[in-house]
Design a protein around this motif. Sequence first.
Motif, PDB file in Angstrom:
ATOM      1  N   ASP A 271       0.804  -1.311   0.066  1.00 34.11           N
ATOM      2  CA  ASP A 271      -0.059  -0.095   0.018  1.00 34.11           C
ATOM      3  C   ASP A 271       0.925   1.302   0.048  1.00 34.11           C
ATOM      4  O   ASP A 271       1.868   1.362   0.879  1.00 34.11           O
ATOM      5  CB  ASP A 271      -0.840  -0.026   1.448  1.00 34.11           C
ATOM      6  CG  ASP A 271      -0.378  -0.221   2.637  1.00 34.11           C
ATOM      7  OD1 ASP A 271       1.007  -0.575   2.803  1.00 34.11           O
ATOM      8  OD2 ASP A 271      -0.755   0.511   3.565  1.00 34.11           O
ATOM      9  N   CYS A 272       0.571   2.296  -0.981  1.00 31.03           N
ATOM     10  CA  CYS A 272       1.348   3.407  -0.907  1.00 31.03           C
ATOM     11  C   CYS A 272       1.079   4.258   0.304  1.00 31.03           C
ATOM     12  O   CYS A 272       0.064   3.969   0.895  1.00 31.03           O
ATOM     13  CB  CYS A 272       1.349   4.060  -2.028  1.00 31.03           C
ATOM     14  SG  CYS A 272      -0.200   5.102  -2.438  1.00 31.03           S
ATOM     15  N   PRO A 273       1.953   5.445   0.435  1.00 33.32           N
ATOM     16  CA  PRO A 273       1.586   6.540   1.348  1.00 33.32           C
ATOM     17  C   PRO A 273       0.009   6.976   1.584  1.00 33.32           C
ATOM     18  O   PRO A 273      -0.335   7.582   2.600  1.00 33.32           O
ATOM     19  CB  PRO A 273       2.756   7.417   1.393  1.00 33.32           C
ATOM     20  CG  PRO A 273       3.511   6.906   0.547  1.00 33.32           C
ATOM     21  CD  PRO A 273       3.173   5.839  -0.364  1.00 33.32           C
TER      22      PRO A 273
ATOM     23  N   ILE B 219      -3.802  -1.825  -1.668  1.00 34.61           N
ATOM     24  CA  ILE B 219      -2.729  -2.265  -1.879  1.00 34.61           C
ATOM     25  C   ILE B 219      -2.183  -2.601  -3.683  1.00 34.61           C
ATOM     26  O   ILE B 219      -2.929  -3.066  -4.339  1.00 34.61           O
ATOM     27  CB  ILE B 219      -2.703  -3.923  -1.385  1.00 34.61           C
ATOM     28  CG1 ILE B 219      -2.514  -3.578   0.147  1.00 34.61           C
ATOM     29  CG2 ILE B 219      -1.324  -4.531  -1.881  1.00 34.61           C
ATOM     30  CD1 ILE B 219      -2.939  -4.783   0.802  1.00 34.61           C
ATOM     31  N   HIS B 220      -1.260  -1.721  -4.008  1.00 34.43           N
ATOM     32  CA  HIS B 220      -0.951  -1.700  -5.521  1.00 34.43           C
ATOM     33  C   HIS B 220      -0.269  -3.057  -5.460  1.00 34.43           C
ATOM     34  O   HIS B 220       0.706  -3.514  -4.723  1.00 34.43           O
ATOM     35  CB  HIS B 220       0.262  -0.572  -5.690  1.00 34.43           C
ATOM     36  CG  HIS B 220      -0.333   0.828  -5.681  1.00 34.43           C
ATOM     37  ND1 HIS B 220      -0.937   1.160  -6.758  1.00 34.43           N
ATOM     38  CD2 HIS B 220      -0.049   1.871  -4.659  1.00 34.43           C
ATOM     39  CE1 HIS B 220      -1.244   2.631  -6.536  1.00 34.43           C
ATOM     40  NE2 HIS B 220      -0.853   2.878  -5.121  1.00 34.43           N
ATOM     41  N   TYR B 221      -0.439  -3.755  -6.608  1.00 32.22           N
ATOM     42  CA  TYR B 221       0.326  -4.996  -6.911  1.00 32.22           C
ATOM     43  C   TYR B 221       0.998  -4.899  -8.284  1.00 32.22           C
ATOM     44  O   TYR B 221       0.462  -3.981  -9.318  1.00 32.22           O
ATOM     45  CB  TYR B 221      -0.941  -6.183  -6.826  1.00 32.22           C
ATOM     46  CG  TYR B 221      -1.942  -6.305  -7.995  1.00 32.22           C
ATOM     47  CD1 TYR B 221      -3.221  -5.412  -7.648  1.00 32.22           C
ATOM     48  CD2 TYR B 221      -1.641  -6.865  -9.030  1.00 32.22           C
ATOM     49  CE1 TYR B 221      -4.167  -5.393  -8.627  1.00 32.22           C
ATOM     50  CE2 TYR B 221      -2.735  -6.785 -10.138  1.00 32.22           C
ATOM     51  CZ  TYR B 221      -3.935  -6.219  -9.751  1.00 32.22           C
ATOM     52  OH  TYR B 221      -4.921  -6.078 -10.860  1.00 32.22           O
TER      53      TYR B 221
ATOM     54  N   PRO C 221      -8.459   4.464  -9.677  1.00 30.87           N
ATOM     55  CA  PRO C 221      -7.195   4.501  -9.349  1.00 30.87           C
ATOM     56  C   PRO C 221      -6.654   5.172  -8.285  1.00 30.87           C
ATOM     57  O   PRO C 221      -7.594   6.153  -7.786  1.00 30.87           O
ATOM     58  CB  PRO C 221      -6.764   5.216 -10.872  1.00 30.87           C
ATOM     59  CG  PRO C 221      -7.879   5.892 -11.100  1.00 30.87           C
ATOM     60  CD  PRO C 221      -9.070   4.945 -10.571  1.00 30.87           C
ATOM     61  N   CYS C 222      -5.693   4.998  -7.851  1.00 31.67           N
ATOM     62  CA  CYS C 222      -5.152   5.551  -6.577  1.00 31.67           C
ATOM     63  C   CYS C 222      -4.575   7.136  -6.769  1.00 31.67           C
ATOM     64  O   CYS C 222      -4.208   7.486  -7.880  1.00 31.67           O
ATOM     65  CB  CYS C 222      -3.729   4.851  -6.033  1.00 31.67           C
ATOM     66  SG  CYS C 222      -3.313   5.540  -4.648  1.00 31.67           S
ATOM     67  N   SER C 223      -4.918   7.882  -5.847  1.00 29.60           N
ATOM     68  CA  SER C 223      -4.831   9.318  -5.754  1.00 29.60           C
ATOM     69  C   SER C 223      -3.304   9.488  -6.183  1.00 29.60           C
ATOM     70  O   SER C 223      -2.943  10.812  -6.380  1.00 29.60           O
ATOM     71  CB  SER C 223      -5.517  10.263  -4.812  1.00 29.60           C
ATOM     72  OG  SER C 223      -4.693   9.747  -3.445  1.00 29.60           O
ATOM     73  N   CYS C 224      -2.506   8.723  -5.800  1.00 38.81           N
ATOM     74  CA  CYS C 224      -0.975   8.922  -5.916  1.00 38.81           C
ATOM     75  C   CYS C 224      -0.508   9.067  -7.528  1.00 38.81           C
ATOM     76  O   CYS C 224       0.663   9.605  -7.737  1.00 38.81           O
ATOM     77  CB  CYS C 224      -0.174   7.836  -5.304  1.00 38.81           C
ATOM     78  SG  CYS C 224      -0.237   6.120  -6.229  1.00 38.81           S
ATOM     79  N   GLY C 225      -1.540   8.416  -8.432  1.00 35.72           N
ATOM     80  CA  GLY C 225      -1.282   8.685  -9.890  1.00 35.72           C
ATOM     81  C   GLY C 225      -0.536   7.493 -10.274  1.00 35.72           C
ATOM     82  O   GLY C 225      -0.278   7.284 -11.599  1.00 35.72           O
TER      83      GLY C 225
HETATM   84 ZN    ZN Z   1      -1.135   4.868  -4.391  1.00 34.29          ZN
END
Ligand code: ZN
Length: 391
Positions: A247-249, A254-256, A309-313
């Motif tokens: 999982d990113c910050p 959980i990004h796989y 999608p995750c907000s981290c991009g």
């Molecule tokens: Zn992320």
Amino acid sequence: MEKTFMPPFKTAEALLDHQLNGLQWTVAHAYSGSAFYRKQFEKAGVMPGDVKTLDDIARLPFTTGNDLKEGYPFPLLSVPEKDVVRIHASSGTTGKRKVLTYTQKDLDTWFDMFARCYEMAGVTPEDRVQIAVGYGVWTAGMGFQMGCERLGAMAVPVGPGNIDMQCRFLEDLGSTVFCCTASMALLMAEEVHKRGLKDKIKLKRIILGSERSSASMRAKIKDLLGLTDMFDITGMTELYGPGTGLDCPRHEGIHYWADKYILEILDPDTLEPVADGEVGEMVVTTLEKEASPLIRYRTRDLTRKIAKPCSCGSILPMHDRIMGRSDDMIVLRGVNIYPGQIDEVLSSISEAGSEYQVHLERKEDGKDYMVIKAEAKQGLDPSAAARSGIR
Ligand code: ZN
């Protein structure tokens, strides 16, 4: 530019193209290299040339944990034995272990994936990474160690337990990252607190492997150690080992590493894909694993995909936390129910403890009934418990 272990793809389409190439390579490689897979393909009536799109994965046969045990000691082996440079094995306590083989390229892929986990967690070559997981035939220690060295950070390989040495090194070596299980993290947090070391150590991040942890447990660990962040790493021996997702910050899921394996989420009963966002069994197919490729391997772990999608991009997709094992699934009145879903409901009731029993009964009206008996939280006033329906 800084060295990066992130995939080079800019778009989701490029990632899917890469997946199709990897799938076609894997099927051809397994067919030509492994008698087991060749037999499986022939039984399913499918040849490597039949895989023309990613949807054709549905035509491929499944692989199970049983297949690995039956093929002991080198199941799924798809390369000449002389190309195998290492084995790892699952930590099973009964019967035959699952032994997995690795070529040098497999090890390189694994360590690159693990270095990507550290990178996503914000670890840099400036960091000192104290590794408090088991070393040996299982994958944990080696994964954390080699991933750390691949990234270029300093590894401090203490292994599990050994609390005195852990505390001593945290203080003297100024470790900034600590890798362990959730229960070990809690133990360390309490020990650091008891010894009054919080202001003498430089710990910033913890990376947790293998065990599930509750939100309150995580908050306590973070607070007692003065951490900036904590991460969950995923993985299993069959799929290289730990390091196949994190999982990113932003902690939105959980990004796989979809450039290294395809993840399907299937209904464990029908083996058909579940609806978007529904819980099902994780089934994985590797894209470049040489020695022991996995084709539609049934992990028995339950989770769901996270559609947005995750907000981290990052273009790397996400799945939710692991919610239990498909062997523990209950079908009640036509609905699939998993233990993780019961955990989730109970954790939203403040009076409920973490232990519970599930009672299933078919009554005279022919319907199925489920009663959940949960333990009251420790120290709870009995009258408050009665009000919330908890006995
Ligand atoms: Zn992320």
